[in-house]
Design a protein around this motif. Structure first.
Motif, PDB file in Angstrom:
ATOM      1  N   LYS A 110      65.157  42.730  46.587  1.00 57.29           N
ATOM      2  CA  LYS A 110      66.474  43.345  46.630  1.00 57.29           C
ATOM      3  C   LYS A 110      66.821  43.935  45.262  1.00 57.29           C
ATOM      4  N   PRO A 111      67.840  44.798  45.212  1.00 61.98           N
ATOM      5  CA  PRO A 111      68.222  45.395  43.924  1.00 61.98           C
ATOM      6  C   PRO A 111      68.557  44.372  42.849  1.00 61.98           C
ATOM      7  N   ASP A 112      69.023  43.178  43.254  1.00 61.86           N
ATOM      8  CA  ASP A 112      69.349  42.148  42.269  1.00 61.86           C
ATOM      9  C   ASP A 112      68.124  41.355  41.820  1.00 61.86           C
ATOM     10  N   GLY A 113      66.943  41.733  42.343  1.00 60.23           N
ATOM     11  CA  GLY A 113      65.708  41.077  41.946  1.00 60.23           C
ATOM     12  C   GLY A 113      65.289  39.917  42.829  1.00 60.23           C
ATOM     13  N   GLU A 114      66.150  39.500  43.747  1.00 60.15           N
ATOM     14  CA  GLU A 114      65.838  38.369  44.622  1.00 60.15           C
ATOM     15  C   GLU A 114      64.856  38.785  45.715  1.00 60.15           C
ATOM     16  N   GLY A 115      63.925  37.891  46.046  1.00 62.86           N
ATOM     17  CA  GLY A 115      63.000  38.139  47.134  1.00 62.86           C
ATOM     18  C   GLY A 115      63.696  38.042  48.480  1.00 62.86           C
ATOM     19  N   HIS A 116      63.167  38.762  49.456  1.00 60.13           N
ATOM     20  CA  HIS A 116      63.811  38.839  50.767  1.00 60.13           C
ATOM     21  C   HIS A 116      62.745  39.238  51.783  1.00 60.13           C
ATOM     22  N   SER A 117      62.981  38.927  53.048  1.00 59.54           N
ATOM     23  CA  SER A 117      62.069  39.328  54.119  1.00 59.54           C
ATOM     24  C   SER A 117      62.826  40.078  55.202  1.00 59.54           C
ATOM     25  N   VAL A 118      62.184  41.102  55.750  1.00 57.24           N
ATOM     26  CA  VAL A 118      62.744  41.909  56.828  1.00 57.24           C
ATOM     27  C   VAL A 118      61.652  42.170  57.849  1.00 57.24           C
ATOM     28  N   LEU A 119      62.051  42.682  59.006  1.00 54.08           N
ATOM     29  CA  LEU A 119      61.083  43.073  60.022  1.00 54.08           C
ATOM     30  C   LEU A 119      60.932  44.587  59.986  1.00 54.08           C
ATOM     31  N   THR A 120      59.714  45.057  59.758  1.00 56.47           N
ATOM     32  CA  THR A 120      59.424  46.490  59.826  1.00 56.47           C
ATOM     33  C   THR A 120      58.951  46.832  61.230  1.00 56.47           C
ATOM     34  N   VAL A 121      59.552  47.867  61.814  1.00 56.16           N
ATOM     35  CA  VAL A 121      59.145  48.362  63.130  1.00 56.16           C
ATOM     36  C   VAL A 121      58.510  49.738  62.931  1.00 56.16           C
ATOM     37  N   ARG A 122      57.232  49.835  63.268  1.00 55.29           N
ATOM     38  CA  ARG A 122      56.513  51.111  63.156  1.00 55.29           C
ATOM     39  C   ARG A 122      56.785  51.972  64.385  1.00 55.29           C
ATOM     40  N   THR A 123      57.156  53.225  64.158  1.00 53.26           N
ATOM     41  CA  THR A 123      57.363  54.148  65.272  1.00 53.26           C
ATOM     42  C   THR A 123      56.769  55.508  64.913  1.00 53.26           C
ATOM     43  N   ASP A 124      56.680  56.371  65.924  1.00 50.64           N
ATOM     44  CA  ASP A 124      56.180  57.716  65.651  1.00 50.64           C
ATOM     45  C   ASP A 124      57.200  58.566  64.908  1.00 50.64           C
ATOM     46  N   LYS A 125      58.392  58.022  64.684  1.00 54.74           N
ATOM     47  CA  LYS A 125      59.412  58.690  63.876  1.00 54.74           C
ATOM     48  C   LYS A 125      59.558  58.025  62.510  1.00 54.74           C
ATOM     49  N   GLY A 126      58.623  57.159  62.172  1.00 54.53           N
ATOM     50  CA  GLY A 126      58.656  56.489  60.883  1.00 54.53           C
ATOM     51  C   GLY A 126      58.925  55.003  61.014  1.00 54.53           C
ATOM     52  N   ASP A 127      59.029  54.338  59.871  1.00 56.45           N
ATOM     53  CA  ASP A 127      59.201  52.888  59.819  1.00 56.45           C
ATOM     54  C   ASP A 127      60.676  52.538  59.640  1.00 56.45           C
ATOM     55  N   VAL A 141      63.754  49.241  59.646  1.00 55.27           N
ATOM     56  CA  VAL A 141      63.896  47.863  59.184  1.00 55.27           C
ATOM     57  C   VAL A 141      65.018  47.151  59.919  1.00 55.27           C
ATOM     58  N   LEU A 142      64.714  45.945  60.399  1.00 54.07           N
ATOM     59  CA  LEU A 142      65.711  45.043  60.976  1.00 54.07           C
ATOM     60  C   LEU A 142      65.949  43.941  59.957  1.00 54.07           C
ATOM     61  N   ASP A 143      67.209  43.732  59.598  1.00 54.80           N
ATOM     62  CA  ASP A 143      67.569  42.935  58.431  1.00 54.80           C
ATOM     63  C   ASP A 143      68.700  41.981  58.803  1.00 54.80           C
ATOM     64  N   ASN A 144      68.613  40.740  58.375  1.00 54.19           N
ATOM     65  CA  ASN A 144      69.702  39.800  58.680  1.00 54.19           C
ATOM     66  C   ASN A 144      70.951  40.041  57.824  1.00 54.19           C
ATOM     67  N   LEU A 145      70.850  40.875  56.790  1.00 54.64           N
ATOM     68  CA  LEU A 145      71.991  41.157  55.925  1.00 54.64           C
ATOM     69  C   LEU A 145      72.857  42.300  56.437  1.00 54.64           C
ATOM     70  N   THR A 146      72.417  42.972  57.479  1.00 58.38           N
ATOM     71  CA  THR A 146      73.195  44.040  58.095  1.00 58.38           C
ATOM     72  C   THR A 146      72.775  44.208  59.542  1.00 58.38           C
ATOM     73  N   ASP A 147      73.709  44.618  60.394  1.00 59.17           N
ATOM     74  CA  ASP A 147      73.369  44.903  61.789  1.00 59.17           C
ATOM     75  C   ASP A 147      72.824  46.315  61.962  1.00 59.17           C
ATOM     76  N   LYS A 148      72.930  47.140  60.921  1.00 58.34           N
ATOM     77  CA  LYS A 148      72.422  48.507  61.016  1.00 58.34           C
ATOM     78  C   LYS A 148      70.901  48.505  60.923  1.00 58.34           C
ATOM     79  N   VAL A 149      70.265  49.229  61.829  1.00 55.13           N
ATOM     80  CA  VAL A 149      68.824  49.444  61.734  1.00 55.13           C
ATOM     81  C   VAL A 149      68.630  50.678  60.860  1.00 55.13           C
ATOM     82  N   LYS A 150      67.910  50.496  59.746  1.00 54.16           N
ATOM     83  CA  LYS A 150      67.797  51.572  58.767  1.00 54.16           C
ATOM     84  C   LYS A 150      66.357  52.023  58.589  1.00 54.16           C
TER      85      LYS A 150
END
Length: 205
Positions: A141-158, A160-169
């Motif tokens: 993360k920007p603050d230097g802390e480690g974090h884990s997310v789920l990357t979803v590969r698609t034909d429109k790019g990769d 991210v599903l993240d527990n810190l936000t409900d937005k898929v980015k």
């Protein structure tokens, strides 16, 4: 009601409808795909997870093509991410298990970032997605802390599903530094993400 008043109401309803549908519609822009490097060290938490569940870490997906992005898939990603974020209460491994770096399914309703990832991955896999497209990913993360997310590969790019936000980015719109993720062809292997930085702790060779 005058015709002008009715026109204004219809216009407002139309705008509201567009705003609601935009939440569920596939973004007009496409994410890029991450550039991965060679094999790298496995996070210690995943190593222990694999010792406890060896069959989950020796899967070689047959279909390595990225998932086809559709409105239906986008809604599925948004729904699953928001549902798991709401269902699981955040709790550190130290408070939960009395030790650091325990990766587990949050079946008791509690977990940290890796546990959210595991549950989202499990639910999407049960919905028919390939594990080649559902990749546990380590970031900083920007603050230097480690974090884990789920990357979803698609034909429109990769994405991210993240527990810190409900937005898929899009992965490159998260502000994170991407370090490593599971290999697409072997659930027990990990690959580096180029332009990342070395993980200093929490890995095994």
């Amino acid at each position: 009601m005058t015709s002008s008043a009715m026109t204004r109401i219809l216009r407002l309803c139309s705008v509201a409808g567009l705003a609601i549908s935009a939440h569920w519609a596939v973004p007009a822009w496409a994410a890029g795909a991450m550039t991965t490097g060679g094999l790298t060290s496995q996070p210690i938490g995943h190593y222990d997870f694999c010792k406890a569940r060896p069959t989950e870490c020796n899967i070689h997906p047959a279909d390595l093509e990225p998932a086809r992005m559709t409105d239906g898939l986008w809604r599925k990603l948004v729904n699953v991410s928001a549902k798991v974020n709401a269902a699981v209460k955040p709790l550190s491994d130290l408070d939960h298990y009395g030790k650091d770096e325990v990766w587990a399914y949050p079946d008791d309703g509690y977990g940290d970032c890796e546990d959210y990832v595991l549950e989202k991955r499990r639910q999407l896999y049960r919905m028919g997605m390939s594990l080649a497209d559902l990749l546990i990913t380590v970031v900083r993360k920007p603050d230097g802390e480690g974090h884990s997310v789920l990357t979803v590969r698609t034909d429109k790019g990769d994405y991210v599903l993240d527990n810190l936000t409900d937005k898929v980015k899009a992965w490159d719109a998260t502000g994170y530094r991407f370090l490593k993720r599971q290999a697409i062809d072997n659930t027990g292997r990990w690959v580096s993400i180029r332009d990342g930085q070395a993980v200093l702790v929490g890995s095994v060779q």
